[in-house]
Write a protein that holds these residues in place. Structure first.
Motif, PDB file in Angstrom:
ATOM      1  N   GLU A   1      20.352  10.504   5.565  1.00 35.42           N
ATOM      2  CA  GLU A   1      20.705  10.267   6.967  1.00 35.42           C
ATOM      3  C   GLU A   1      20.718   8.766   7.276  1.00 35.42           C
ATOM      4  OE1 GLU A   1      18.446  12.504   9.797  1.00 35.42           O
ATOM      5  OE2 GLU A   1      19.097  14.420   8.985  1.00 35.42           O
ATOM      6  N   VAL A   2      19.821   8.035   6.646  1.00 34.80           N
ATOM      7  CA  VAL A   2      19.785   6.575   6.807  1.00 34.80           C
ATOM      8  C   VAL A   2      21.047   5.976   6.179  1.00 34.80           C
ATOM      9  CG1 VAL A   2      18.576   4.463   6.081  1.00 34.80           C
ATOM     10  CG2 VAL A   2      17.276   6.408   6.986  1.00 34.80           C
ATOM     11  N   SER A   3      21.409   6.484   5.019  1.00 32.83           N
ATOM     12  CA  SER A   3      22.642   6.049   4.349  1.00 32.83           C
ATOM     13  C   SER A   3      23.844   6.301   5.258  1.00 32.83           C
ATOM     14  CB  SER A   3      22.787   6.813   3.026  1.00 32.83           C
ATOM     15  OG  SER A   3      23.948   6.427   2.348  1.00 32.83           O
ATOM     16  N   ALA A   4      23.904   7.490   5.848  1.00 28.74           N
ATOM     17  CA  ALA A   4      25.013   7.850   6.739  1.00 28.74           C
ATOM     18  C   ALA A   4      25.072   6.922   7.953  1.00 28.74           C
ATOM     19  CB  ALA A   4      24.873   9.301   7.199  1.00 28.74           C
ATOM     20  N   LEU A   5      23.916   6.599   8.513  1.00 26.18           N
ATOM     21  CA  LEU A   5      23.859   5.695   9.658  1.00 26.18           C
ATOM     22  C   LEU A   5      24.397   4.314   9.279  1.00 26.18           C
ATOM     23  CD1 LEU A   5      22.997   4.940  12.563  1.00 26.18           C
ATOM     24  CD2 LEU A   5      20.706   4.462  11.651  1.00 26.18           C
ATOM     25  N   ALA A   6      23.969   3.809   8.130  1.00 21.29           N
ATOM     26  CA  ALA A   6      24.426   2.491   7.670  1.00 21.29           C
ATOM     27  C   ALA A   6      25.944   2.478   7.508  1.00 21.29           C
ATOM     28  CB  ALA A   6      23.740   2.118   6.361  1.00 21.29           C
ATOM     29  N   VAL A   7      26.495   3.534   6.907  1.00 19.39           N
ATOM     30  CA  VAL A   7      27.946   3.631   6.712  1.00 19.39           C
ATOM     31  C   VAL A   7      28.653   3.647   8.067  1.00 19.39           C
ATOM     32  CG1 VAL A   7      29.829   5.129   5.917  1.00 19.39           C
ATOM     33  CG2 VAL A   7      27.820   4.759   4.464  1.00 19.39           C
ATOM     34  N   HIS A   8      28.147   4.456   8.987  1.00 12.23           N
ATOM     35  CA  HIS A   8      28.756   4.579  10.311  1.00 12.23           C
ATOM     36  C   HIS A   8      28.773   3.233  11.052  1.00 12.23           C
ATOM     37  CE1 HIS A   8      29.847   6.045  14.244  1.00 12.23           C
ATOM     38  NE2 HIS A   8      28.733   5.535  14.732  1.00 12.23           N
ATOM     39  N   VAL A   9      27.658   2.535  10.986  1.00  7.73           N
ATOM     40  CA  VAL A   9      27.557   1.242  11.680  1.00  7.73           C
ATOM     41  C   VAL A   9      28.542   0.234  11.084  1.00  7.73           C
ATOM     42  CG1 VAL A   9      26.041  -0.759  12.060  1.00  7.73           C
ATOM     43  CG2 VAL A   9      25.179   1.553  12.483  1.00  7.73           C
ATOM     44  N   LEU A  10      28.553   0.125   9.762  1.00  6.39           N
ATOM     45  CA  LEU A  10      29.392  -0.881   9.102  1.00  6.39           C
ATOM     46  C   LEU A  10      30.887  -0.583   9.221  1.00  6.39           C
ATOM     47  CD1 LEU A  10      27.208  -1.351   5.898  1.00  6.39           C
ATOM     48  CD2 LEU A  10      27.478  -3.018   7.752  1.00  6.39           C
ATOM     49  N   THR A  11      31.251   0.700   9.142  1.00  7.33           N
ATOM     50  CA  THR A  11      32.678   1.052   9.179  1.00  7.33           C
ATOM     51  C   THR A  11      33.171   1.315  10.594  1.00  7.33           C
ATOM     52  OG1 THR A  11      32.227   3.415   8.813  1.00  7.33           O
ATOM     53  CG2 THR A  11      32.648   2.046   6.860  1.00  7.33           C
ATOM     54  N   GLY A  12      32.456   2.150  11.333  1.00  2.69           N
ATOM     55  CA  GLY A  12      32.924   2.596  12.645  1.00  2.69           C
ATOM     56  C   GLY A  12      32.620   1.637  13.781  1.00  2.69           C
ATOM     57  N   GLN A  13      31.469   0.971  13.712  1.00  2.97           N
ATOM     58  CA  GLN A  13      31.080   0.113  14.834  1.00  2.97           C
ATOM     59  C   GLN A  13      31.432  -1.348  14.614  1.00  2.97           C
ATOM     60  OE1 GLN A  13      26.938   0.853  15.723  1.00  2.97           O
ATOM     61  NE2 GLN A  13      27.336   2.941  16.340  1.00  2.97           N
ATOM     62  N   TRP A  14      31.174  -1.859  13.431  1.00  2.37           N
ATOM     63  CA  TRP A  14      31.352  -3.293  13.204  1.00  2.37           C
ATOM     64  C   TRP A  14      32.638  -3.634  12.476  1.00  2.37           C
ATOM     65  CZ3 TRP A  14      25.674  -4.398  11.274  1.00  2.37           C
ATOM     66  CH2 TRP A  14      24.794  -4.226  12.353  1.00  2.37           C
ATOM     67  N   GLY A  15      33.317  -2.631  11.923  1.00  2.00           N
ATOM     68  CA  GLY A  15      34.607  -2.871  11.282  1.00  2.00           C
ATOM     69  C   GLY A  15      34.566  -3.762  10.045  1.00  2.00           C
ATOM     70  N   VAL A  16      33.435  -3.723   9.325  1.00  2.05           N
ATOM     71  CA  VAL A  16      33.314  -4.550   8.115  1.00  2.05           C
ATOM     72  C   VAL A  16      33.220  -3.679   6.858  1.00  2.05           C
ATOM     73  CG1 VAL A  16      32.311  -6.541   9.295  1.00  2.05           C
ATOM     74  CG2 VAL A  16      30.796  -4.752   8.413  1.00  2.05           C
ATOM     75  N   GLY A  17      33.620  -2.424   6.983  1.00  2.00           N
ATOM     76  CA  GLY A  17      33.471  -1.463   5.892  1.00  2.00           C
ATOM     77  C   GLY A  17      34.184  -1.830   4.606  1.00  2.00           C
ATOM     78  N   ALA A  18      35.294  -2.567   4.711  1.00  2.00           N
ATOM     79  CA  ALA A  18      36.059  -2.922   3.510  1.00  2.00           C
ATOM     80  C   ALA A  18      35.204  -3.688   2.501  1.00  2.00           C
ATOM     81  CB  ALA A  18      37.291  -3.733   3.886  1.00  2.00           C
ATOM     82  N   LYS A  19      34.230  -4.424   2.982  1.00  2.00           N
ATOM     83  CA  LYS A  19      33.337  -5.161   2.083  1.00  2.00           C
ATOM     84  C   LYS A  19      32.501  -4.216   1.226  1.00  2.00           C
ATOM     85  CE  LYS A  19      32.192  -8.835   5.366  1.00  2.00           C
ATOM     86  NZ  LYS A  19      31.013  -9.463   5.973  1.00  2.00           N
TER      87      LYS A  19
ATOM     88  N   GLY B   1      34.193   7.039   7.260  1.00  2.00           N
ATOM     89  CA  GLY B   1      34.204   5.585   7.117  1.00  2.00           C
ATOM     90  C   GLY B   1      35.405   5.089   6.338  1.00  2.00           C
ATOM     91  N   ALA B   2      35.821   5.854   5.323  1.00  2.00           N
ATOM     92  CA  ALA B   2      37.007   5.479   4.543  1.00  2.00           C
ATOM     93  C   ALA B   2      38.238   5.460   5.445  1.00  2.00           C
ATOM     94  CB  ALA B   2      37.206   6.452   3.377  1.00  2.00           C
ATOM     95  N   GLY B   3      38.319   6.425   6.365  1.00  2.00           N
ATOM     96  CA  GLY B   3      39.423   6.451   7.327  1.00  2.00           C
ATOM     97  C   GLY B   3      39.430   5.205   8.205  1.00  2.00           C
ATOM     98  N   GLU B   4      38.222   4.780   8.610  1.00  2.00           N
ATOM     99  CA  GLU B   4      38.113   3.568   9.440  1.00  2.00           C
ATOM    100  C   GLU B   4      38.559   2.319   8.662  1.00  2.00           C
ATOM    101  OE1 GLU B   4      37.449   3.402  12.709  1.00  2.00           O
ATOM    102  OE2 GLU B   4      37.430   5.581  12.608  1.00  2.00           O
ATOM    103  N   ILE B   5      38.132   2.230   7.410  1.00  2.00           N
ATOM    104  CA  ILE B   5      38.517   1.084   6.573  1.00  2.00           C
ATOM    105  C   ILE B   5      40.042   1.049   6.417  1.00  2.00           C
ATOM    106  CG2 ILE B   5      38.400   0.106   4.235  1.00  2.00           C
ATOM    107  CD1 ILE B   5      35.536   1.345   4.057  1.00  2.00           C
ATOM    108  N   LEU B   6      40.616   2.223   6.151  1.00  2.00           N
ATOM    109  CA  LEU B   6      42.061   2.315   5.939  1.00  2.00           C
ATOM    110  C   LEU B   6      42.845   2.083   7.228  1.00  2.00           C
ATOM    111  CD1 LEU B   6      41.952   5.317   3.478  1.00  2.00           C
ATOM    112  CD2 LEU B   6      42.968   3.090   2.965  1.00  2.00           C
ATOM    113  N   HIS B   7      42.233   2.353   8.354  1.00  2.00           N
ATOM    114  CA  HIS B   7      42.883   2.098   9.641  1.00  2.00           C
ATOM    115  C   HIS B   7      43.106   0.590   9.812  1.00  2.00           C
ATOM    116  CE1 HIS B   7      44.032   3.118  13.760  1.00  2.00           C
ATOM    117  NE2 HIS B   7      43.337   2.067  14.169  1.00  2.00           N
ATOM    118  N   ASP B   8      42.169  -0.178   9.255  1.00  2.00           N
ATOM    119  CA  ASP B   8      42.234  -1.640   9.383  1.00  2.00           C
ATOM    120  C   ASP B   8      43.044  -2.312   8.275  1.00  2.00           C
ATOM    121  OD1 ASP B   8      40.656  -1.465  11.646  1.00  2.00           O
ATOM    122  OD2 ASP B   8      38.789  -1.768  10.550  1.00  2.00           O
TER     123      ASP B   8
END
Length: 200
Positions: A72-90, A117-124
């Motif tokens: 769940e912590v892993s999921a939260l980290a992914v959500h924050v980085l991809t969905g909220q901060w838009g830095v998921g590509a890193k 999160g992959a969808g969010e990365i690909l959106h950008d």
């Protein structure tokens, strides 16, 4: 220094939500996490730091993208980085790892966050490997009992990848069946991959 108490951490999470937490407290929580003093349940402290501290704490949040101790912590980290901060590509490498359904992710929390999160990365921005991973998931599933849900999540992520807004990616347009919508999205995703391959 002492380990943070659960009750205190719970209060911090609530205060992070309503915006009454100070930056000094955010720094203290982040330091406690870095030093292993935040207790065993890291969801609340991580939430508080991400919510109230913002992208300045990206490196701390990124440390928990692959976190077998608590999916769940892993999921939260992914959500924050991809969905909220838009830095998921890193963190695409870690996202791909989570899309591989790691054994420690017993309830698929991290996996589902990674698909979204992959969808969010690909959106950008375009990423052939991520799009292929989502397509494979949408078309073949994972060979598990819950494939319908996982395939649905993958299709919604592909919709987002192809430019749909968050709301548009959740459901087919009015008057279009989910099956037809899904088929059209998968076809469009294949065309996108083929086009990218031709341009190489």
């Amino acid at each position: 220094m002492t380990v943070m108490h659960d009750e205190y951490v719970q209060q911090l999470m609530a205060r992070a939500k309503d915006g009454t937490i100070s930056q000094r407290e955010v720094e203290e929580i982040a330091q406690a996490m870095s030093e292993g003093r935040a207790g065993r349940n890291l969801y609340r402290p991580l939430y508080a730091v991400a919510r109230a501290g913002g992208p300045a704490y990206e490196s701390l949040v990124a440390d928990y993208v692959i976190y077998p101790e608590d999916p769940e912590v892993s999921a939260l980290a992914v959500h924050v980085l991809t969905g909220q901060w838009g830095v998921g590509a890193k963190y695409r490498k870690q996202i791909l790892e989570l899309l591989g359904s790691p054994e420690w992710d017993l309830d698929d929390d991290a996996f589902m966050a990674a698909a979204t999160g992959a969808g969010e990365i690909l959106h950008d921005g375009f990423d052939a490997e991520l799009l292929q991973a989502l397509l494979k998931l949408a078309e073949e599933g994972r060979g598990k009992y819950d494939d319908d849900l996982m395939q649905r999540i993958a299709v919604e992520a592909i919709a987002r990848a192809l430019g749909a807004s968050l709301a548009e990616s959740m459901n087919p347009p009015k008057g279009v069946t989910r099956t037809k919508w899904s088929q059209d999205l998968l076809k469009a995703a294949h065309e996108r991959l083929n086009e990218a391959a031709r341009q190489r």
